[in-house]
Design an enzyme around this catalytic site. Structure first.
Site, mmCIF file in Angstrom:
data_model
loop_
_atom_site.group_PDB
_atom_site.id
_atom_site.type_symbol
_atom_site.label_atom_id
_atom_site.label_comp_id
_atom_site.label_asym_id
_atom_site.label_seq_id
_atom_site.Cartn_x
_atom_site.Cartn_y
_atom_site.Cartn_z
ATOM 1 N N ASN A 10 0.871 -1.174 0.000
ATOM 2 C CA ASN A 10 0.000 0.000 0.000
ATOM 3 C C ASN A 10 0.908 1.224 0.000
ATOM 4 O OD1 ASN A 10 -1.841 2.000 0.498
ATOM 5 N ND2 ASN A 10 -2.679 1.093 2.374
ATOM 6 N N ARG A 91 -2.691 -2.247 -3.253
ATOM 7 C CA ARG A 91 -3.887 -1.435 -3.037
ATOM 8 C C ARG A 91 -3.800 -0.230 -3.971
ATOM 9 N NH1 ARG A 91 -5.502 2.716 1.608
ATOM 10 N NH2 ARG A 91 -7.692 2.823 1.127
ATOM 11 N N HIS A 180 -12.792 2.895 0.118
ATOM 12 C CA HIS A 180 -12.818 1.898 1.207
ATOM 13 C C HIS A 180 -13.589 0.657 0.775
ATOM 14 C CE1 HIS A 180 -12.611 5.376 4.403
ATOM 15 N NE2 HIS A 180 -11.401 4.949 4.088
ATOM 16 N N HIS A 208 -17.630 2.340 8.136
ATOM 17 C CA HIS A 208 -16.168 2.259 8.236
ATOM 18 C C HIS A 208 -15.702 3.588 8.833
ATOM 19 C CE1 HIS A 208 -12.018 1.214 6.660
ATOM 20 N NE2 HIS A 208 -11.920 2.493 6.930
ATOM 21 N N LEU A 209 -15.419 3.576 10.127
ATOM 22 C CA LEU A 209 -15.063 4.815 10.823
ATOM 23 C C LEU A 209 -13.608 4.740 11.279
ATOM 24 C CD1 LEU A 209 -18.294 5.071 13.057
ATOM 25 C CD2 LEU A 209 -17.951 5.909 10.721
ATOM 26 N N ARG A 241 -10.909 15.547 7.380
ATOM 27 C CA ARG A 241 -11.690 15.983 6.211
ATOM 28 C C ARG A 241 -13.084 16.428 6.622
ATOM 29 N NH1 ARG A 241 -10.712 10.545 3.302
ATOM 30 N NH2 ARG A 241 -8.437 10.557 3.305
ATOM 31 N N ASP A 282 -7.470 12.514 16.710
ATOM 32 C CA ASP A 282 -7.550 11.146 17.225
ATOM 33 C C ASP A 282 -8.713 11.062 18.216
ATOM 34 O OD1 ASP A 282 -7.068 8.829 18.954
ATOM 35 O OD2 ASP A 282 -5.212 8.649 17.807
ATOM 36 N N GLY A 330 -10.676 1.930 12.910
ATOM 37 C CA GLY A 330 -10.139 2.364 14.206
ATOM 38 C C GLY A 330 -11.170 2.887 15.194
ATOM 39 N N GLU A 384 -8.000 -5.078 5.516
ATOM 40 C CA GLU A 384 -7.895 -4.826 4.081
ATOM 41 C C GLU A 384 -6.738 -5.615 3.465
ATOM 42 O OE1 GLU A 384 -8.411 -0.650 5.306
ATOM 43 O OE2 GLU A 384 -9.169 -0.338 3.281
HETATM 44 P P1 AMP Z 1 -7.838 3.743 11.017
HETATM 45 O O1 AMP Z 1 -7.824 4.826 9.983
HETATM 46 O O2 AMP Z 1 -8.869 2.703 10.787
HETATM 47 O O3 AMP Z 1 -6.474 3.185 11.311
HETATM 48 O O4 AMP Z 1 -8.289 4.472 12.381
HETATM 49 C C1 AMP Z 1 -7.447 5.361 13.049
HETATM 50 C C2 AMP Z 1 -8.237 6.152 14.069
HETATM 51 O O5 AMP Z 1 -8.917 5.254 14.956
HETATM 52 C C3 AMP Z 1 -7.377 6.991 14.983
HETATM 53 O O6 AMP Z 1 -7.086 8.235 14.420
HETATM 54 C C4 AMP Z 1 -8.258 7.131 16.205
HETATM 55 O O7 AMP Z 1 -9.096 8.260 16.029
HETATM 56 C C5 AMP Z 1 -9.125 5.904 16.200
HETATM 57 N N1 AMP Z 1 -8.803 4.971 17.295
HETATM 58 C C6 AMP Z 1 -7.828 4.047 17.343
HETATM 59 N N2 AMP Z 1 -7.861 3.380 18.535
HETATM 60 C C7 AMP Z 1 -8.879 3.916 19.244
HETATM 61 C C8 AMP Z 1 -9.427 3.671 20.550
HETATM 62 N N3 AMP Z 1 -8.938 2.735 21.350
HETATM 63 N N4 AMP Z 1 -10.487 4.428 20.933
HETATM 64 C C9 AMP Z 1 -11.007 5.370 20.114
HETATM 65 N N5 AMP Z 1 -10.531 5.637 18.877
HETATM 66 C C10 AMP Z 1 -9.483 4.939 18.449
#
Ligand code: AMP
Length: 402
Positions: A10, A91, A180, A208-209, A241, A282, A330, A384
Protein backbone atom coordinates in the site's frame (compact mmCIF):
# COMPACT_ATOMS: atom_id res chain seq x y z
CA UNK A 1 3.97 -28.11 2.01
CA UNK A 2 4.63 -24.45 2.79
CA UNK A 3 1.76 -21.99 2.36
CA UNK A 4 1.66 -19.70 -0.63
CA UNK A 5 2.19 -16.17 0.67
CA UNK A 6 1.09 -12.85 -0.78
CA UNK A 7 3.03 -9.62 -0.41
CA UNK A 8 0.53 -6.78 0.02
CA UNK A 9 1.74 -3.28 -0.79
CA UNK A 10 0.00 0.00 0.00
CA UNK A 11 2.07 2.92 -1.29
CA UNK A 12 1.39 6.47 -0.18
CA UNK A 13 3.05 9.60 -1.52
CA UNK A 14 6.04 9.28 0.84
CA UNK A 15 5.40 5.91 2.48
CA UNK A 16 4.95 2.19 1.81
CA UNK A 17 2.93 -0.05 4.11
CA UNK A 18 3.44 -3.73 3.48
CA UNK A 19 2.48 -7.13 4.83
CA UNK A 20 3.49 -10.65 3.91
CA UNK A 21 0.21 -12.49 4.37
CA UNK A 22 -0.79 -16.12 4.61
CA UNK A 23 -4.15 -15.83 2.82
CA UNK A 24 -5.40 -19.20 4.07
CA UNK A 25 -4.60 -18.89 7.78
CA UNK A 26 -5.15 -15.14 7.65
CA UNK A 27 -1.97 -14.25 9.56
CA UNK A 28 0.55 -11.56 8.67
CA UNK A 29 3.90 -13.39 8.59
CA UNK A 30 5.73 -10.04 8.54
CA UNK A 31 4.76 -6.42 8.17
CA UNK A 32 6.28 -2.99 8.11
CA UNK A 33 6.23 0.64 7.19
CA UNK A 34 8.63 2.73 5.10
CA UNK A 35 8.27 6.41 5.89
CA UNK A 36 9.63 9.74 4.72
CA UNK A 37 10.66 8.59 1.25
CA UNK A 38 12.52 11.40 -0.53
CA UNK A 39 13.32 13.29 2.70
CA UNK A 40 16.85 13.66 4.13
CA UNK A 41 16.25 10.84 6.63
CA UNK A 42 13.86 8.02 5.90
CA UNK A 43 12.76 5.34 8.30
CA UNK A 44 11.77 1.66 8.01
CA UNK A 45 10.17 -0.44 10.72
CA UNK A 46 10.04 -4.14 9.87
CA UNK A 47 8.22 -6.61 12.11
CA UNK A 48 8.52 -10.38 12.07
CA UNK A 49 6.59 -12.05 14.88
CA UNK A 50 7.60 -10.26 18.06
CA UNK A 51 10.83 -8.97 16.56
CA UNK A 52 11.08 -5.40 15.19
CA UNK A 53 14.03 -4.20 13.12
CA UNK A 54 14.49 -0.51 12.30
CA UNK A 55 16.54 1.31 9.73
CA UNK A 56 17.23 4.98 9.23
CA UNK A 57 18.85 6.82 6.34
CA UNK A 58 17.97 8.47 3.07
CA UNK A 59 15.47 6.58 0.92
CA UNK A 60 15.52 8.24 -2.49
CA UNK A 61 12.32 6.77 -3.96
CA UNK A 62 9.82 3.92 -3.74
CA UNK A 63 12.09 1.42 -5.52
CA UNK A 64 14.89 2.17 -3.09
CA UNK A 65 12.42 1.79 -0.19
CA UNK A 66 11.20 -1.59 -1.42
CA UNK A 67 14.76 -2.73 -2.12
CA UNK A 68 15.65 -2.02 1.51
CA UNK A 69 12.51 -3.83 2.65
CA UNK A 70 13.58 -6.86 0.60
CA UNK A 71 17.01 -6.70 2.30
CA UNK A 72 15.30 -6.64 5.70
CA UNK A 73 13.23 -9.69 4.75
CA UNK A 74 16.45 -11.50 3.79
CA UNK A 75 18.27 -10.38 6.96
CA UNK A 76 15.43 -11.71 9.10
CA UNK A 77 15.45 -15.09 7.38
CA UNK A 78 12.80 -14.62 4.67
CA UNK A 79 14.36 -14.20 1.26
CA UNK A 80 11.35 -13.00 -0.75
CA UNK A 81 12.76 -14.43 -3.98
CA UNK A 82 12.50 -17.92 -2.49
CA UNK A 83 9.85 -17.51 0.25
CA UNK A 84 6.99 -18.85 -1.85
CA UNK A 85 5.41 -15.50 -2.75
CA UNK A 86 2.57 -16.42 -5.12
CA UNK A 87 1.43 -12.88 -5.87
CA UNK A 88 1.95 -9.26 -4.99
CA UNK A 89 -1.32 -7.46 -4.20
CA UNK A 90 -1.32 -3.69 -4.61
CA UNK A 91 -3.89 -1.43 -3.04
CA UNK A 92 -4.81 1.06 -5.76
CA UNK A 93 -6.97 3.94 -4.63
CA UNK A 94 -8.84 4.79 -7.82
CA UNK A 95 -10.10 2.39 -10.47
CA UNK A 96 -12.03 5.02 -12.42
CA UNK A 97 -14.81 3.73 -14.72
CA UNK A 98 -12.62 0.94 -16.04
CA UNK A 99 -11.76 -1.30 -13.14
CA UNK A 100 -14.54 -3.08 -11.28
CA UNK A 101 -12.56 -6.05 -9.97
CA UNK A 102 -9.03 -7.10 -8.98
CA UNK A 103 -6.89 -6.98 -12.12
CA UNK A 104 -3.70 -8.70 -13.19
CA UNK A 105 -1.17 -5.96 -13.91
CA UNK A 106 0.46 -5.77 -17.32
CA UNK A 107 1.89 -2.77 -19.21
CA UNK A 108 -1.58 -1.70 -20.39
CA UNK A 109 -3.08 -1.81 -16.90
CA UNK A 110 -0.15 0.15 -15.53
CA UNK A 111 -0.57 2.77 -18.27
CA UNK A 112 -4.26 3.05 -17.37
CA UNK A 113 -3.38 3.53 -13.68
CA UNK A 114 -1.06 6.36 -14.71
CA UNK A 115 -3.86 7.83 -16.82
CA UNK A 116 -6.21 7.90 -13.82
CA UNK A 117 -3.77 10.09 -11.92
CA UNK A 118 -5.91 13.24 -12.04
CA UNK A 119 -8.73 11.50 -10.12
CA UNK A 120 -6.48 11.01 -7.08
CA UNK A 121 -3.32 13.06 -7.63
CA UNK A 122 -1.88 12.37 -4.16
CA UNK A 123 -2.31 8.61 -4.33
CA UNK A 124 -2.17 7.33 -7.90
CA UNK A 125 1.46 8.28 -8.73
CA UNK A 126 2.53 6.58 -5.48
CA UNK A 127 0.45 3.49 -6.25
CA UNK A 128 2.03 3.33 -9.72
CA UNK A 129 5.52 3.74 -8.24
CA UNK A 130 4.88 0.86 -5.84
CA UNK A 131 3.77 -1.36 -8.72
CA UNK A 132 6.75 -0.44 -10.89
CA UNK A 133 9.18 -1.11 -8.05
CA UNK A 134 7.65 -4.46 -7.15
CA UNK A 135 7.63 -5.57 -10.81
CA UNK A 136 11.31 -4.69 -11.05
CA UNK A 137 12.24 -6.49 -7.83
CA UNK A 138 10.02 -9.58 -8.27
CA UNK A 139 9.78 -9.89 -12.07
CA UNK A 140 8.51 -13.48 -12.03
CA UNK A 141 5.72 -12.96 -9.51
CA UNK A 142 2.25 -11.94 -10.78
CA UNK A 143 1.18 -8.49 -9.63
CA UNK A 144 -2.47 -7.75 -8.93
CA UNK A 145 -4.15 -4.36 -8.50
CA UNK A 146 -7.01 -4.29 -5.99
CA UNK A 147 -8.99 -1.08 -6.38
CA UNK A 148 -10.54 0.79 -3.46
CA UNK A 149 -13.40 1.89 -5.71
CA UNK A 150 -14.22 -1.50 -7.29
CA UNK A 151 -16.92 -2.63 -4.85
CA UNK A 152 -18.87 0.53 -5.69
CA UNK A 153 -18.39 0.37 -9.45
CA UNK A 154 -21.92 -1.02 -9.88
CA UNK A 155 -23.72 1.68 -7.86
CA UNK A 156 -27.17 2.34 -9.33
CA UNK A 157 -27.18 5.33 -11.71
CA UNK A 158 -29.25 7.45 -9.33
CA UNK A 159 -26.70 6.97 -6.53
CA UNK A 160 -23.59 7.51 -8.63
CA UNK A 161 -24.70 10.55 -10.63
CA UNK A 162 -24.09 14.15 -9.56
CA UNK A 163 -26.80 16.56 -10.63
CA UNK A 164 -24.48 18.72 -12.71
CA UNK A 165 -24.35 19.37 -16.46
CA UNK A 166 -24.27 15.86 -17.89
CA UNK A 167 -21.90 16.80 -20.69
CA UNK A 168 -19.33 18.32 -18.34
CA UNK A 169 -19.62 15.31 -16.04
CA UNK A 170 -19.13 12.85 -18.91
CA UNK A 171 -16.21 14.72 -20.36
CA UNK A 172 -14.30 14.74 -17.08
CA UNK A 173 -15.41 11.43 -15.55
CA UNK A 174 -17.24 13.26 -12.73
CA UNK A 175 -19.42 10.77 -10.86
CA UNK A 176 -19.53 9.14 -7.47
CA UNK A 177 -16.97 6.33 -7.25
CA UNK A 178 -16.81 5.53 -3.52
CA UNK A 179 -13.73 4.37 -1.58
CA UNK A 180 -12.82 1.90 1.21
CA UNK A 181 -14.55 -0.67 -1.03
CA UNK A 182 -12.19 -3.47 -0.02
CA UNK A 183 -13.13 -2.91 3.61
CA UNK A 184 -16.88 -2.62 3.01
CA UNK A 185 -16.83 -5.81 0.95
CA UNK A 186 -14.68 -7.73 3.45
CA UNK A 187 -16.69 -6.65 6.48
CA UNK A 188 -20.11 -7.32 4.92
CA UNK A 189 -18.82 -10.73 3.78
CA UNK A 190 -17.69 -11.52 7.33
CA UNK A 191 -21.12 -10.58 8.69
CA UNK A 192 -22.81 -13.01 6.27
CA UNK A 193 -20.26 -15.68 7.21
CA UNK A 194 -20.88 -15.19 10.94
CA UNK A 195 -24.65 -15.39 10.45
CA UNK A 196 -24.21 -18.46 8.24
CA UNK A 197 -26.15 -16.74 5.44
CA UNK A 198 -25.62 -16.07 1.79
CA UNK A 199 -24.78 -12.33 1.34
CA UNK A 200 -27.61 -12.29 -1.22
CA UNK A 201 -30.11 -12.70 1.63
CA UNK A 202 -28.94 -9.68 3.65
CA UNK A 203 -29.48 -5.93 3.59
CA UNK A 204 -26.57 -4.29 5.40
CA UNK A 205 -25.31 -0.91 6.50
CA UNK A 206 -21.53 -0.79 7.04
CA UNK A 207 -19.92 2.11 8.91
CA UNK A 208 -16.17 2.26 8.24
CA UNK A 209 -15.06 4.81 10.82
CA UNK A 210 -11.30 5.29 10.82
CA UNK A 211 -9.25 8.39 10.22
CA UNK A 212 -11.04 8.42 6.88
CA UNK A 213 -14.68 7.42 7.23
CA UNK A 214 -17.41 6.15 4.94
CA UNK A 215 -20.75 4.38 5.14
CA UNK A 216 -22.35 2.03 2.66
CA UNK A 217 -25.75 0.53 1.98
CA UNK A 218 -25.49 -3.03 0.65
CA UNK A 219 -28.49 -4.89 -0.73
CA UNK A 220 -28.06 -8.62 -1.24
CA UNK A 221 -24.26 -8.37 -1.38
CA UNK A 222 -24.20 -5.43 -3.83
CA UNK A 223 -23.43 -1.87 -2.81
CA UNK A 224 -26.33 0.45 -3.62
CA UNK A 225 -24.96 3.61 -2.02
CA UNK A 226 -21.91 5.00 -0.28
CA UNK A 227 -20.91 8.33 1.22
CA UNK A 228 -17.63 9.06 -0.59
CA UNK A 229 -17.81 10.42 -4.11
CA UNK A 230 -15.47 11.52 -6.88
CA UNK A 231 -12.83 11.76 -4.16
CA UNK A 232 -12.70 10.59 -0.52
CA UNK A 233 -13.70 14.09 0.66
CA UNK A 234 -17.48 13.64 0.40
CA UNK A 235 -19.79 12.26 3.06
CA UNK A 236 -19.09 11.70 6.73
CA UNK A 237 -17.09 14.03 8.97
CA UNK A 238 -13.59 12.51 9.28
CA UNK A 239 -10.39 12.97 11.26
CA UNK A 240 -9.16 15.84 9.09
CA UNK A 241 -11.69 15.98 6.21
CA UNK A 242 -14.88 18.03 6.25
CA UNK A 243 -17.08 15.51 4.46
CA UNK A 244 -20.20 17.12 2.92
CA UNK A 245 -20.21 20.89 2.75
CA UNK A 246 -21.99 23.43 0.59
CA UNK A 247 -19.81 23.31 -2.56
CA UNK A 248 -20.13 27.09 -2.82
CA UNK A 249 -17.82 27.40 0.22
CA UNK A 250 -14.94 26.53 -2.11
CA UNK A 251 -15.45 29.52 -4.42
CA UNK A 252 -16.50 31.78 -1.55
CA UNK A 253 -13.18 31.22 0.24
CA UNK A 254 -11.28 31.85 -2.96
CA UNK A 255 -13.07 35.18 -3.35
CA UNK A 256 -13.29 36.52 0.22
CA UNK A 257 -10.13 34.99 1.72
CA UNK A 258 -7.98 35.06 -1.44
CA UNK A 259 -7.20 31.38 -0.96
CA UNK A 260 -6.05 29.53 -4.07
CA UNK A 261 -7.35 26.13 -5.14
CA UNK A 262 -4.58 24.21 -3.40
CA UNK A 263 -5.08 26.01 -0.08
CA UNK A 264 -8.84 25.37 -0.06
CA UNK A 265 -8.20 21.77 -1.04
CA UNK A 266 -5.70 21.49 1.79
CA UNK A 267 -8.08 23.15 4.26
CA UNK A 268 -10.92 20.74 3.48
CA UNK A 269 -8.77 17.59 3.34
CA UNK A 270 -6.16 18.18 6.05
CA UNK A 271 -7.38 20.85 8.45
CA UNK A 272 -11.10 20.27 8.72
CA UNK A 273 -13.27 17.53 10.25
CA UNK A 274 -12.64 16.66 13.89
CA UNK A 275 -9.22 18.32 13.78
CA UNK A 276 -10.54 21.55 12.30
CA UNK A 277 -13.23 21.82 14.95
CA UNK A 278 -11.33 20.64 18.03
CA UNK A 279 -7.58 20.78 17.31
CA UNK A 280 -7.12 16.99 17.61
CA UNK A 281 -7.97 14.27 15.11
CA UNK A 282 -7.55 11.15 17.22
CA UNK A 283 -10.77 9.97 18.87
CA UNK A 284 -8.93 8.91 22.01
CA UNK A 285 -7.79 12.50 22.54
CA UNK A 286 -11.18 13.85 21.52
CA UNK A 287 -12.90 11.64 24.11
CA UNK A 288 -10.54 12.87 26.83
CA UNK A 289 -11.19 16.52 25.91
CA UNK A 290 -14.95 15.95 25.96
CA UNK A 291 -14.65 14.39 29.44
CA UNK A 292 -12.71 17.46 30.59
CA UNK A 293 -15.60 19.67 29.45
CA UNK A 294 -13.90 21.12 26.36
CA UNK A 295 -16.67 22.90 24.44
CA UNK A 296 -15.03 22.74 20.99
CA UNK A 297 -14.37 19.00 21.39
CA UNK A 298 -18.00 18.36 22.37
CA UNK A 299 -19.21 20.30 19.32
CA UNK A 300 -16.85 18.29 17.07
CA UNK A 301 -18.24 15.04 18.52
CA UNK A 302 -21.83 16.23 18.06
CA UNK A 303 -21.24 17.31 14.44
CA UNK A 304 -19.59 13.94 13.71
CA UNK A 305 -22.49 11.97 15.20
CA UNK A 306 -25.12 14.19 13.56
CA UNK A 307 -23.71 13.52 10.09
CA UNK A 308 -23.33 9.81 10.78
CA UNK A 309 -26.96 9.49 11.92
CA UNK A 310 -28.16 11.44 8.90
CA UNK A 311 -26.62 8.80 6.62
CA UNK A 312 -27.81 5.88 8.74
CA UNK A 313 -31.33 7.27 8.36
CA UNK A 314 -30.89 7.74 4.62
CA UNK A 315 -29.66 4.18 4.15
CA UNK A 316 -32.48 2.73 6.25
CA UNK A 317 -34.93 4.38 3.86
CA UNK A 318 -32.97 3.33 0.78
CA UNK A 319 -32.77 -0.29 1.87
CA UNK A 320 -36.34 -0.47 3.20
CA UNK A 321 -35.39 -3.42 5.37
CA UNK A 322 -32.13 -3.45 7.30
CA UNK A 323 -30.81 -6.74 8.71
CA UNK A 324 -27.44 -5.63 10.08
CA UNK A 325 -25.51 -2.50 10.96
CA UNK A 326 -21.76 -3.00 11.33
CA UNK A 327 -19.07 -0.78 12.80
CA UNK A 328 -15.48 -1.18 11.63
CA UNK A 329 -12.03 0.55 11.42
CA UNK A 330 -10.14 2.36 14.21
CA UNK A 331 -13.01 4.39 15.66
CA UNK A 332 -15.81 1.94 14.82
CA UNK A 333 -13.93 -1.01 16.35
CA UNK A 334 -12.77 0.76 19.50
CA UNK A 335 -15.00 3.65 20.46
CA UNK A 336 -18.08 2.44 22.38
CA UNK A 337 -19.23 6.03 22.99
CA UNK A 338 -19.41 6.76 19.25
CA UNK A 339 -21.28 3.49 18.60
CA UNK A 340 -23.84 4.15 21.34
CA UNK A 341 -24.42 7.74 20.20
CA UNK A 342 -24.73 6.75 16.54
CA UNK A 343 -27.65 4.41 17.26
CA UNK A 344 -29.26 6.05 20.30
CA UNK A 345 -33.04 6.33 20.35
CA UNK A 346 -33.70 4.06 17.36
CA UNK A 347 -35.51 1.31 19.31
CA UNK A 348 -38.69 2.12 17.36
CA UNK A 349 -36.86 0.92 14.21
CA UNK A 350 -35.69 -2.29 15.87
CA UNK A 351 -32.18 -0.89 16.36
CA UNK A 352 -30.45 -0.83 19.74
CA UNK A 353 -27.10 -1.45 21.40
CA UNK A 354 -26.70 -3.54 24.54
CA UNK A 355 -24.63 -1.46 26.96
CA UNK A 356 -22.56 -4.30 28.42
CA UNK A 357 -21.87 -5.87 25.01
CA UNK A 358 -20.96 -2.50 23.53
CA UNK A 359 -18.57 -1.65 26.36
CA UNK A 360 -16.83 -5.05 26.47
CA UNK A 361 -13.28 -4.72 25.13
CA UNK A 362 -12.53 -7.22 22.39
CA UNK A 363 -10.50 -7.55 19.19
CA UNK A 364 -12.78 -10.10 17.54
CA UNK A 365 -15.98 -9.78 15.51
CA UNK A 366 -18.99 -9.60 17.82
CA UNK A 367 -22.65 -8.70 18.14
CA UNK A 368 -23.42 -5.66 20.33
CA UNK A 369 -27.21 -5.55 19.94
CA UNK A 370 -29.39 -7.32 22.53
CA UNK A 371 -30.37 -10.97 22.03
CA UNK A 372 -33.18 -11.36 19.46
CA UNK A 373 -32.87 -7.75 18.28
CA UNK A 374 -34.66 -7.26 14.92
CA UNK A 375 -31.59 -5.48 13.49
CA UNK A 376 -28.30 -7.13 14.47
CA UNK A 377 -25.55 -4.64 15.29
CA UNK A 378 -21.99 -5.89 14.80
CA UNK A 379 -18.44 -4.77 15.45
CA UNK A 380 -16.19 -6.45 12.88
CA UNK A 381 -12.46 -5.69 12.65
CA UNK A 382 -11.57 -4.86 9.08
CA UNK A 383 -8.52 -6.42 7.44
CA UNK A 384 -7.90 -4.83 4.08
CA UNK A 385 -4.51 -6.52 3.70
CA UNK A 386 -6.02 -9.97 4.08
CA UNK A 387 -8.83 -9.07 1.67
CA UNK A 388 -6.25 -7.86 -0.89
CA UNK A 389 -4.09 -10.97 -0.38
CA UNK A 390 -7.06 -13.30 -0.91
CA UNK A 391 -8.31 -11.39 -3.93
CA UNK A 392 -4.83 -11.42 -5.49
CA UNK A 393 -4.28 -15.13 -4.96
CA UNK A 394 -7.78 -16.02 -6.19
CA UNK A 395 -7.14 -14.11 -9.41
CA UNK A 396 -3.71 -15.61 -9.97
CA UNK A 397 -5.05 -19.13 -9.47
CA UNK A 398 -8.15 -18.56 -11.56
CA UNK A 399 -7.49 -15.72 -13.99
CA UNK A 400 -10.75 -16.27 -15.93
CA UNK A 401 -11.28 -15.00 -19.47
CA UNK A 402 -8.97 -12.17 -20.43
P1 AMP B 1 -7.84 3.74 11.02
O1 AMP B 1 -7.82 4.83 9.98
O2 AMP B 1 -8.87 2.70 10.79
O3 AMP B 1 -6.47 3.19 11.31
O4 AMP B 1 -8.29 4.47 12.38
C1 AMP B 1 -7.45 5.36 13.05
C2 AMP B 1 -8.24 6.15 14.07
O5 AMP B 1 -8.92 5.25 14.96
C3 AMP B 1 -7.38 6.99 14.98
O6 AMP B 1 -7.09 8.23 14.42
C4 AMP B 1 -8.26 7.13 16.21
O7 AMP B 1 -9.10 8.26 16.03
C5 AMP B 1 -9.12 5.90 16.20
N1 AMP B 1 -8.80 4.97 17.30
C6 AMP B 1 -7.83 4.05 17.34
N2 AMP B 1 -7.86 3.38 18.53
C7 AMP B 1 -8.88 3.92 19.24
C8 AMP B 1 -9.43 3.67 20.55
N3 AMP B 1 -8.94 2.73 21.35
N4 AMP B 1 -10.49 4.43 20.93
C9 AMP B 1 -11.01 5.37 20.11
N5 AMP B 1 -10.53 5.64 18.88
C10 AMP B 1 -9.48 4.94 18.45
Amino acid sequence: MTATLVLVINSGSSSIKYQLVDPVGGDAVASGLVERIGEPEGHIRHKVGERTVERRGRIADHTEGLRQVFDLFAETGQDLASAGVGAVGHRVVHGGEEFNAPTLIDDDVLAEIHRLRELAPLHMPANAAGIESARELLPDVPQVAVFDTAFFNGLPAAARTYAIDAKVAREHGIRRYGFHGTSHEFVSGRVAEILGKDPAELNQIVLHLGNGASASAIRGGRAVDTTMGLTPLEGLVMGTRSGDIDPAIFGYLQRVASMDTDSVDDLLNRNSGIKGLSGVNDFRELGELVELGDVAAKLAFDVYIHRLRRYIGAYMVELGRVDTITFTAGVGENDAVVRAAALAGLEGYGISVDEARNNAKSKVARVISPVASPVIVFVVPTNEELAIARAALRLVRNPGPS
